[in-house]
Design a protein around this motif. Structure first.
Motif, short mmCIF file in Angstrom:
data_model
loop_
_atom_site.label_atom_id
_atom_site.label_comp_id
_atom_site.label_asym_id
_atom_site.label_seq_id
_atom_site.Cartn_x
_atom_site.Cartn_y
_atom_site.Cartn_z
N HIS A 157 -0.40 11.24 -1.11
CA HIS A 157 -1.01 9.67 -1.57
C HIS A 157 -0.26 8.68 -1.35
CE1 HIS A 157 -1.66 13.01 -3.75
NE2 HIS A 157 -2.78 12.57 -4.09
N LEU A 158 -0.58 7.58 -1.63
CA LEU A 158 -0.57 6.29 -1.44
C LEU A 158 -0.34 5.55 -2.86
CD1 LEU A 158 -1.69 5.20 1.96
CD2 LEU A 158 0.55 5.69 1.30
N LYS A 159 0.83 5.58 -3.12
CA LYS A 159 0.73 4.28 -4.64
C LYS A 159 1.79 3.36 -4.90
CE LYS A 159 2.69 6.66 -8.19
NZ LYS A 159 3.56 5.48 -8.47
N PHE A 160 1.86 2.22 -5.74
CA PHE A 160 2.83 1.62 -6.19
C PHE A 160 3.31 2.16 -7.06
CE2 PHE A 160 -0.14 -2.09 -5.02
CZ PHE A 160 1.01 -2.41 -4.09
N PHE A 161 4.67 1.81 -7.78
CA PHE A 161 5.49 2.26 -8.34
C PHE A 161 4.82 2.73 -9.60
CE2 PHE A 161 8.50 2.21 -11.85
CZ PHE A 161 9.55 2.83 -11.44
N ASP A 162 3.80 1.37 -9.93
CA ASP A 162 3.21 1.55 -11.22
C ASP A 162 1.92 2.20 -11.50
OD1 ASP A 162 3.01 -0.99 -10.10
OD2 ASP A 162 3.52 -1.69 -11.69
N SER A 163 1.32 1.99 -9.97
CA SER A 163 -0.49 2.45 -10.13
C SER A 163 -0.81 4.49 -10.48
CB SER A 163 -0.72 2.18 -8.76
OG SER A 163 -0.21 2.81 -7.35
#
Length: 265
Positions: free
Chosen positions: A245-251
């Motif tokens: 998966h791809l994400k920001f820390f808070d997404s």
């Protein structure tokens, strides 16, 4: 017989660039909206990194979780090395069958190769001068990047403690510093890589880009390279991977790869 594809090429064959790009663009839109909706500026350290989230099928054996794995990236997460505050930790312990690596030798070699290192720190000095929480915090805040001789990497969590390892922001990157080795290539690679520290669970993350600091296509390049690098060091390689998966820390985490499970009737 089918062609065997490995590393980077195999990640390209399993995960399409368009899939990665769409996920990154969605995350960018989310981040921009989040910033626009903020009524007041956010104070403190804000984590604006993009992360590649690896989910394994099984919890890795403890041998895989002892030390971070270096994941080479085509586009560095940092500014050029000459604009970075960098610290190189060298192993100055006496060696039974070889010469001790001294500060003088390391300093001369670094300068002769034109490598932009801000500070060379001996392991012995690190252990004697940075024992307190405050001194470790001061060291952490004094440099942007830390590199360390591969031979001392396993010792550093105990020496540097939670100040460095709790949030894993500036974990020292392992580099090979043999006397007859290619220091320039090793250190340059250290500046242009990310670290994967396999957790004691099934999910682990590796930084692949930063909001506002990299073009989308370059981040896609990094994701493709990171997937290839992660799979190479993961237990059982692709066989052991459940998803990416791809994400920001808070997404939210956006899926880019999910292993299809074969069910038996």
């Amino acid at each position: 017989m089918a062609t065997v594809i490995s590393g980077d090429n195999q990640s390209k064959s399993r995960i399409q660039r368009d899939t990665i790009k769409k996920a990154l663009i969605s995350l960018l839109k989310w981040k921009k909206k989040q910033i626009a909706d903020q009524k007041e500026p956010i104070s403190g350290n804000v984590d604006d990194f993009f992360y590649l989230l690896l989910t394994l099928k099984k919890i890795p054996h403890k041998d895989f979780t002892k030390a971070p794995k270096k994941i080479p990236l085509p586009h560095s997460l940092h500014p050029p090395p000459e604009f970075l505050r960098s610290c190189l930790i060298i192993d100055d312990r006496p060696k039974p069958n070889s010469q001790k690596l001294t500060f003088e030798y390391a300093d001369k070699k670094i300068k002769s190769l034109g490598i932009p290192i801000s500070k060379i720190l001996k392991l012995s000095k690190l252990k004697s001068d940075y024992r307190t929480f405050d001194s470790k915090t001061e060291l952490l805040n004094s440099f942007d990047v830390f590199l360390a001789d591969r031979r001392v990497i396993d010792m550093l969590p105990e020496i540097l403690g939670k100040v460095f390892y709790k949030n894993k922001r500036k974990i020292p990157v392992p580099v090979e510093l043999r006397r007859d080795g290619d220091w320039k290539e090793e250190i340059e690679m250290g500046f242009c890589c990310s670290l994967l520290w396999l957790s004691k669970g099934t999910c682990s993350v590796v930084k692949i880009g930063k909001f506002g600091g990299m073009e989308v296509e370059k981040m896609v390049d990094n994701v493709v390279a990171a997937i290839g690098g992660v799979v190479e060091v993961a237990p059982k390689k692709w066989v052991g991977v459940k998803s990416f998966h791809l994400k920001f820390f808070d997404s939210l985490a956006l899926p880019i790869y999910q292993k299809k499970e074969i069910t038996k009737d």
